[in-house]
Design an enzyme around this catalytic site. Sequence first.
Site, PDB file in Angstrom:
ATOM      1  N   LYS A  55       0.809  -1.224   0.000  1.00 58.58           N
ATOM      2  CA  LYS A  55       0.000   0.000   0.000  1.00 58.58           C
ATOM      3  C   LYS A  55       0.843   1.275   0.000  1.00 58.58           C
ATOM      4  O   LYS A  55       0.441   2.280  -0.575  1.00 58.58           O
ATOM      5  CB  LYS A  55      -0.940   0.018   1.219  1.00 58.58           C
ATOM      6  CG  LYS A  55      -2.125  -0.923   1.072  1.00 58.58           C
ATOM      7  CD  LYS A  55      -3.050  -0.816   2.270  1.00 58.58           C
ATOM      8  CE  LYS A  55      -4.267  -1.698   2.101  1.00 58.58           C
ATOM      9  NZ  LYS A  55      -5.200  -1.609   3.230  1.00 58.58           N
ATOM     10  N   ASP A  74     -10.506   2.627   1.860  1.00 63.69           N
ATOM     11  CA  ASP A  74     -10.763   2.110   3.214  1.00 63.69           C
ATOM     12  C   ASP A  74     -11.436   3.183   4.071  1.00 63.69           C
ATOM     13  O   ASP A  74     -12.251   2.881   4.948  1.00 63.69           O
ATOM     14  CB  ASP A  74      -9.456   1.687   3.895  1.00 63.69           C
ATOM     15  CG  ASP A  74      -8.985   0.317   3.432  1.00 63.69           C
ATOM     16  OD1 ASP A  74      -9.809  -0.454   2.914  1.00 63.69           O
ATOM     17  OD2 ASP A  74      -7.784   0.022   3.590  1.00 63.69           O
ATOM     18  N   GLY A  85      -1.601   0.219   8.914  1.00 62.22           N
ATOM     19  CA  GLY A  85      -2.185   0.874   7.743  1.00 62.22           C
ATOM     20  C   GLY A  85      -3.687   1.092   7.863  1.00 62.22           C
ATOM     21  O   GLY A  85      -4.198   2.166   7.524  1.00 62.22           O
ATOM     22  N   THR A  92       2.959  -1.437  20.027  1.00 63.24           N
ATOM     23  CA  THR A  92       4.141  -0.579  19.941  1.00 63.24           C
ATOM     24  C   THR A  92       3.670   0.854  20.183  1.00 63.24           C
ATOM     25  O   THR A  92       3.111   1.505  19.292  1.00 63.24           O
ATOM     26  CB  THR A  92       4.809  -0.709  18.550  1.00 63.24           C
ATOM     27  OG1 THR A  92       5.008  -2.094  18.283  1.00 63.24           O
ATOM     28  CG2 THR A  92       6.129   0.026  18.494  1.00 63.24           C
TER      29      THR A  92
HETATM   30  P1  NAP Z   1      -0.713  -3.755   9.769  1.00 61.07           P
HETATM   31  O1  NAP Z   1      -0.376  -2.479   9.080  1.00 61.07           O
HETATM   32  O2  NAP Z   1       0.233  -4.895   9.683  1.00 61.07           O
HETATM   33  O3  NAP Z   1      -0.965  -3.410  11.338  1.00 61.07           O
HETATM   34  C1  NAP Z   1      -1.207  -4.460  12.234  1.00 61.07           C
HETATM   35  C2  NAP Z   1      -1.543  -3.872  13.599  1.00 61.07           C
HETATM   36  O4  NAP Z   1      -1.880  -4.966  14.462  1.00 61.07           O
HETATM   37  C3  NAP Z   1      -0.388  -3.118  14.257  1.00 61.07           C
HETATM   38  O5  NAP Z   1      -0.921  -2.069  15.021  1.00 61.07           O
HETATM   39  C4  NAP Z   1       0.219  -4.200  15.144  1.00 61.07           C
HETATM   40  O6  NAP Z   1       0.908  -3.690  16.279  1.00 61.07           O
HETATM   41  C5  NAP Z   1      -1.020  -4.915  15.623  1.00 61.07           C
HETATM   42  N1  NAP Z   1      -0.735  -6.288  16.047  1.00 61.07           N
HETATM   43  C6  NAP Z   1      -0.333  -7.312  15.266  1.00 61.07           C
HETATM   44  N2  NAP Z   1      -0.176  -8.418  16.030  1.00 61.07           N
HETATM   45  C7  NAP Z   1      -0.479  -8.078  17.307  1.00 61.07           C
HETATM   46  C8  NAP Z   1      -0.514  -8.792  18.531  1.00 61.07           C
HETATM   47  N3  NAP Z   1      -0.203 -10.085  18.605  1.00 61.07           N
HETATM   48  N4  NAP Z   1      -0.906  -8.121  19.654  1.00 61.07           N
HETATM   49  C9  NAP Z   1      -1.237  -6.810  19.592  1.00 61.07           C
HETATM   50  N5  NAP Z   1      -1.222  -6.074  18.447  1.00 61.07           N
HETATM   51  C10 NAP Z   1      -0.844  -6.707  17.318  1.00 61.07           C
HETATM   52  O7  NAP Z   1      -2.117  -4.338   9.261  1.00 61.07           O
HETATM   53  P2  NAP Z   1      -3.363  -3.503   8.692  1.00 61.07           P
HETATM   54  O8  NAP Z   1      -3.284  -3.422   7.213  1.00 61.07           O
HETATM   55  O9  NAP Z   1      -3.490  -2.262   9.486  1.00 61.07           O
HETATM   56  O10 NAP Z   1      -4.585  -4.500   9.014  1.00 61.07           O
HETATM   57  C11 NAP Z   1      -5.016  -4.708  10.347  1.00 61.07           C
HETATM   58  C12 NAP Z   1      -6.241  -5.619  10.345  1.00 61.07           C
HETATM   59  O11 NAP Z   1      -7.332  -4.966   9.693  1.00 61.07           O
HETATM   60  C13 NAP Z   1      -6.024  -6.947   9.591  1.00 61.07           C
HETATM   61  O12 NAP Z   1      -6.696  -7.983  10.289  1.00 61.07           O
HETATM   62  C14 NAP Z   1      -6.702  -6.711   8.256  1.00 61.07           C
HETATM   63  O13 NAP Z   1      -7.156  -7.892   7.636  1.00 61.07           O
HETATM   64  C15 NAP Z   1      -7.871  -5.823   8.699  1.00 61.07           C
HETATM   65  N6  NAP Z   1      -8.378  -4.975   7.623  1.00 61.07           N
HETATM   66  C16 NAP Z   1      -9.716  -5.091   7.313  1.00 61.07           C
HETATM   67  C17 NAP Z   1     -10.252  -4.288   6.334  1.00 61.07           C
HETATM   68  C18 NAP Z   1     -11.724  -4.403   6.011  1.00 61.07           C
HETATM   69  O14 NAP Z   1     -12.141  -3.922   4.954  1.00 61.07           O
HETATM   70  N7  NAP Z   1     -12.519  -4.987   6.896  1.00 61.07           N
HETATM   71  C19 NAP Z   1      -9.454  -3.375   5.634  1.00 61.07           C
HETATM   72  C20 NAP Z   1      -8.098  -3.276   5.966  1.00 61.07           C
HETATM   73  C21 NAP Z   1      -7.573  -4.095   6.974  1.00 61.07           C
HETATM   74  P3  NAP Z   1       2.450  -3.245  16.191  1.00 61.07           P
HETATM   75  O15 NAP Z   1       2.475  -1.872  15.617  1.00 61.07           O
HETATM   76  O16 NAP Z   1       2.922  -3.310  17.595  1.00 61.07           O
HETATM   77  O17 NAP Z   1       3.139  -4.256  15.299  1.00 61.07           O
END
Ligand code: NAP
Length: 263
Positions: free
Chosen positions: A64, A97, A124, A146
């Site tokens: 992204k 989004d 993201g 974090t």
């Molecule tokens: P990302 O950029 O990788 O961010 C992941 C986030 O989750 C970070 O804040 C990370 O914390 C935290 N995290 C990961 N593992 C963790 C754990 N074990 N304990 C606590 N915090 C944890 O991912 P993203 O793109 O933002 O996506 C996040 C979620 O939203 C995913 O499940 C994705 O599938 C979902 N999503 C859904 C939609 C929809 O349309 N419904 C759209 C976009 C995303 P750190 O910063 O500490 O690593």
Amino acid sequence: MLKFCVLGSGIAYTLSPKIHGMVFDMLGVSATYGVEDIPPEALGSNIPRLKETYDGLNVTKPHKAAILPFLAENRAPFAAVNTVVKRKGEWVGDNTDLYGFMSDLRALVGDPAGMRTLVLGAGGAAEAVVCGLASAGADVTVVNRTASKAAALASRYNSASAARADGLRPELIVNCTSVGNDGRTNPLPLGVDTGALRFAYDLVYAPPRTAFLRACEEAGAKTSNGLGMLVRQAIRADEIFLGRELEKEALAAEVKAVWKEGE
Ligand code: NAP
């Protein structure tokens, strides 16, 4: 025949072909929708082919932000795009989004202005969520594993962050972490006071009822998973792809109804 795809890495699970295929069928649009599973180190070398092949792309993890240098223009209000459309041979990026989350959230909570909101996560997806909530006048606090990332995200949108959730008494909690896909783990931080909780939104949509949503329901909240956001961001992307306004609400309802029948 128009050609679209979703571009990501490790995206065997993607629901995008199904959703966009349903929307194109409903609209009577003749289009193909493929999957481009490309690792980060191979993105650059694939750009000329992708530009040549497709009229538009949906972009997901981890590309992204990485795709930004290849765009002629980024229309998203931040440095992450999930939609790229080809206009006169050049790529224009956007982020749907933001629309997907805010329109689906409004269906759950109405107007979030002034609502004490706890956002879990600072990746993201949280960027779009905090941007949307802060712009709508919600009172946002970001908590993330974090803590420095929570502070940086909150500062971009004039919002608050907290290293711990103790003492926070939110009316709305939004889970933007990737925790919960296993159906068991719950991202709800220790110490959060759910006594005033009215709503909870989980961006995770598989399983449909996560441990986070179950815990919030037990605390008396109305809840929603992220399927509606997923569908709405896709329809907004199709609007950009096709360059015309669509009946987004009606289409979203239709896709969700067909989806339920197939479950
Ligand atoms: P990302 O950029 O990788 O961010 C992941 C986030 O989750 C970070 O804040 C990370 O914390 C935290 N995290 C990961 N593992 C963790 C754990 N074990 N304990 C606590 N915090 C944890 O991912 P993203 O793109 O933002 O996506 C996040 C979620 O939203 C995913 O499940 C994705 O599938 C979902 N999503 C859904 C939609 C929809 O349309 N419904 C759209 C976009 C995303 P750190 O910063 O500490 O690593």
